[in-house]
Design a protein around this motif. Sequence first.
Motif, mmCIF file in Angstrom:
data_model
loop_
_atom_site.group_PDB
_atom_site.id
_atom_site.type_symbol
_atom_site.label_atom_id
_atom_site.label_comp_id
_atom_site.label_asym_id
_atom_site.label_seq_id
_atom_site.Cartn_x
_atom_site.Cartn_y
_atom_site.Cartn_z
ATOM 1 N N ALA A 35 0.897 -1.381 0.006
ATOM 2 C CA ALA A 35 0.067 -0.098 0.087
ATOM 3 C C ALA A 35 1.062 1.385 -0.005
ATOM 4 N N GLN A 36 1.990 1.242 0.862
ATOM 5 C CA GLN A 36 2.781 2.384 0.746
ATOM 6 C C GLN A 36 3.530 2.380 -0.479
ATOM 7 N N ALA A 37 3.890 1.461 -1.210
ATOM 8 C CA ALA A 37 4.382 1.840 -2.586
ATOM 9 C C ALA A 37 3.668 2.293 -3.346
ATOM 10 N N ARG A 38 2.538 1.773 -3.516
ATOM 11 C CA ARG A 38 1.247 2.373 -4.353
ATOM 12 C C ARG A 38 1.118 3.853 -4.065
ATOM 13 N N ILE A 39 1.049 4.306 -2.847
ATOM 14 C CA ILE A 39 0.896 5.682 -2.596
ATOM 15 C C ILE A 39 1.843 6.524 -2.914
ATOM 16 N N VAL A 40 3.166 5.740 -2.838
ATOM 17 C CA VAL A 40 4.366 6.536 -3.336
ATOM 18 C C VAL A 40 4.387 7.021 -4.813
ATOM 19 N N ALA A 41 3.715 5.772 -5.644
ATOM 20 C CA ALA A 41 3.941 5.770 -6.907
ATOM 21 C C ALA A 41 2.807 6.917 -7.413
ATOM 22 N N LEU A 42 1.498 7.066 -6.909
ATOM 23 C CA LEU A 42 0.684 7.866 -7.054
ATOM 24 C C LEU A 42 1.094 9.230 -6.845
ATOM 25 N N ARG A 43 1.764 9.569 -5.842
ATOM 26 C CA ARG A 43 2.318 10.828 -5.547
ATOM 27 C C ARG A 43 3.361 11.280 -6.571
ATOM 28 N N GLY A 44 4.217 10.289 -6.965
ATOM 29 C CA GLY A 44 5.110 10.599 -7.980
ATOM 30 C C GLY A 44 4.421 11.019 -9.475
ATOM 31 N N GLN A 45 3.338 10.196 -9.476
ATOM 32 C CA GLN A 45 2.672 10.770 -10.927
ATOM 33 C C GLN A 45 1.971 12.081 -10.744
#
Length: 830
Positions: A715-725
Amino acid sequence: MLRRQGMRAFETATRAGSKRAEIFLDRREGALPTVAWPLSAVGMRTVRAWLAPFLNADNTIDQSADKIAKLVAALPLPLASAQVRRSLRLSCHFDPWIEREQRKQSRETARAKFIGEVERGKASFDLVKLPLLPYQRDGMLHLAFGERTLLADEMGLRKTVQAIAACELLARRKGIRRVLIVCPASLKAEWEEQIAQFTDRKAMSVLGPRAQRLSAYGEPVFFNIVNYEQVLVDVEDINQILAPDVVILDEAQRIKNWQTKTARCVKQLRSPYAFVLTGTPLENRIDELYSIVQFLDPELLGPLFRFNRDFYHLDERGRPVNYKNLGQLRVRVAPVMFRRRKSDVESELPGRTVTNYFVPMADEQRTRYEEYRGQAARIVQIAQRRQLLPKEFERLQMLLACMRMICDTPAILDPACRVSPKLEELERILGDLLQEPDRKVIVFSEWERMLDMVRELASEMGIEVAWHTGSVPQQRRRAEITRFKQDPACRLFLSTDSGSVGLNLQVASAVVNVDLPWNPAKLEQRIARAWRKGQMRGVTVVNLVCEDSIEHGMVYLLGAKQALADGVLDGQGDLAALKMPSGRGAMIERMQALMQASAPVAGKISAPRVAPPEETIAEDLTRRHGARALLIESHQGAYGLVRLLAVLDLDREALQAETKRLSQGDGSALRVDVIDRATWSALAKLQASGLLQFAAGGTRQLHLAAELETAAKAAQARIVALRGQAERALTMARVLCQGGFPEEAPPLLATALSHIGAALLAADGELPAAVTKATPVEFRALAGRKALSGQAIATLDTLLAAGASSDTEVRTDRILTESRSVGVRPCDSG
C-alpha cells in the motif's frame, strides 16, 4: 539536455552511445585515466593509429602522468589532424591531475634522494637536538615528503616531536620559513616546551586582543602557535599576513565534524604543506575521518555524496543505515595516513594495568538518579513510536547528562547533597597508590564540581595538588603543569578533559578516571598523558564505575566504538561484521541499554531480564495461533494502565473461547481485548475517516503478521507511486506555462489533483488496485471526511471546466497553492 527534448531522443542516444573515443578520469577507484571506445568503429582506425604511442597492448590508455602529459600536449592542431580532433574527446580535468601526479613523483624522488644521501654519509637523520627513534624517523619522512599528510600514531608516541623534526628537514631542504601550529589553547605552552627541547628555532604563542595578534602575524618567527578559537576570527589575516609555508593541526579531531564553523574556518587555511596530528581520527563515525582527510586532499575521498554512496548502505530516503566497504576505505586513505600503535613500535614501553571499581549508589543518590532515569525512560518510549522532536531530543541528552553527574555525586546539581560513595572509594585508592613515596597520580573528571570535592579530600589527606580546568587562564595552567612535573611534594594532578589532550605527564604512573567519557578515544587520551614514550614505569589505570547505572552500560558501549576505530584505522578484526549504530531503532536500543545497565559485571552474575506481562501474553498468543495472530498492540491509557489489543483471524466460536480464556485469572492480569479481522478493518477505516479516534496514550506494537506487513508495504509503495505521478503532472504543467502554453496546463493540474486524491483514498484502503485517479465524486467524499478542504473540490471543478473550454485565464498561482495543501510539492520555480 536530451531528456528535456523527450525520452525518445534520450533513449536513442543511449543505445547509440558516443560517436567519439572518450579519454577521461574514472573516479570510481580514485582517479585513473581511462579510454572508452564508441560502439561503432567508423572513423576509429585513424584515431587508434594516432593514439598508438599512448596505448597499452590491450588498447587501454597508459596511465602514467608523463604519457598523459604528452597526450595532452599532442592533441591541439596542427600536431593532431582535424579528423582526430573530431573523433577524440579529452577531459578538461587532466591538467590538475597531471600536476598532482608530477608533484607526487617529485616527492618520492626527493625522499629517495635524501635517504640515499643519509646512507652515503652526506646527510643525517640527526636534525634535532635529541636523537629520534627509528619509527619517529619514518614519521618525520612521511610528513616532510608527503606534502599534505595525516600522522595518526596512537597517543603517547610523540607526534609533536616528529612534526618538529619534519619542519626542520623542510627548512633545510626546501627553505620553508614560517610554520603555523593550530592546537587547543591548553597545549600552547606544551608546544613551546617541546620546540625549545628539540630545536633552536624560535617559537611564539600568539596571544592578546586583535591588534596584538595582527602585529604578531606581521612579525612572524619560525614556529607561530595559535589556538582553534583564534582561527575562527583570524583565518583571513593568517592567510594574507602570515602566509604560512606549513600548517600543523594538533589534536585535529577538532575538525572531525565537517558541519561545524571551526572545521569550515580551519579548512580555509592555505599552505603548500599541511600536517594533521591526531591519535583519534575516528571516534564515533567514519564521517569524522572524511572531514579530516578533506582538509588535506578534497579529491582523495571525493564529494560527500560519493563518500556516503561508497561506504554506507543507504535507505530509500538516502539516509545511512550501515557501513560497507570499510576495507576499501582504509586503502583509499593509505596514501595520506600513517599510523603506528604502541604495540607496533615500542616493545620496551612499560605495560599498563586497568581496573574497574564498581561502586554502589547511596540511598539518596539512587532516589535522585531514578527521578531522572524515569523521565528519560518516558522519552525513550516516545522514541519507540515516532521520531523525537528537537526539544525532546535535547531534553533526553540533558537527562542523560544529569544521570551521569549523579553517578559521581548529586552535589554537582544540588550543592546541599554531598553524598558520594565514589569519593569514599577514591580515598582508599589514593591511600594505596601514594604509599610509594615517588608516585604521582592524575585524576580526571568531566565535571569541575566533582574535582572541587576531590581537592577538598586531598587537602584533608595532606596531599598537594595541581589544578587544570578550562576556567584556569593559560599562563596559570602552564605554571600548574610545571609544578606537578618538578615539585616532589605535588603528587596529584586534578584535571577536566581540558587536560586530556597533548600534555606530557610521564612523571605520573597512575591515572584515575572518576567518571567515564562517552567514547574510547577520550578515555585513551586521558590515559596517554602518563602511558606514553618516555614513561619508565608501569602505569596503573583505575576507572570508578557507578554500579547498575548509565555508567555501567557505557563500559560496553566504549568497547563497540573501539572496535570500529581498530578496524578502519588498524585493519584489526572483521570489518564486514562491523555494524553502524545509527537510526532511531539503534539509538533507542543504546539508550535502553545505558539506562538499564543490563550488561554483566565481572565477577557478578547478572539477573536475567524479566519480560513485561504484555510481552509474555503476546508471545503466548503468537505461539497458540501462529499465522492467525495478525496484530498485537499494547496501549497505555490514563494513570499508566496498559491494555492489550489482539487481532485474531478466528471464527466466532473460537474468538469467544479465546476471549473467555484470557479473561480468567486472579484479577491482576492485563486486560486483553480480542477482535477479528473484519472488526479491525472496520475500525481502521473509521479511524482513517476521522469518525473514530483511538484513546490517547503510548502504543507499542508487539506482533505484526507477515501478511499484514507485506500488505502495508505494498500500500505504501502504491501511495508513493501515485504521489510521483502527481509530481510529474504538476512539473509538466509548469513547464508548459513557462514555455508560453498556459492553455495546456489545466488538464495536467487536474490530473495532479486526481492522483493525489487517489493516494489519499489508497491510504484508506478504499481504491481498487487498478485505479490511479480520483473522480470528483470521490473527491467530495474525501472533503466530507475532512481529508480535503472544500476549496480543493472547487479548484478541481474549475480545472476540469478550464480544460474543457481551454480557458487561459485560470489563475495557476491559486491552483498551485491548493496543490500544496493536498500534499503535492511544487517545484522550485514559479
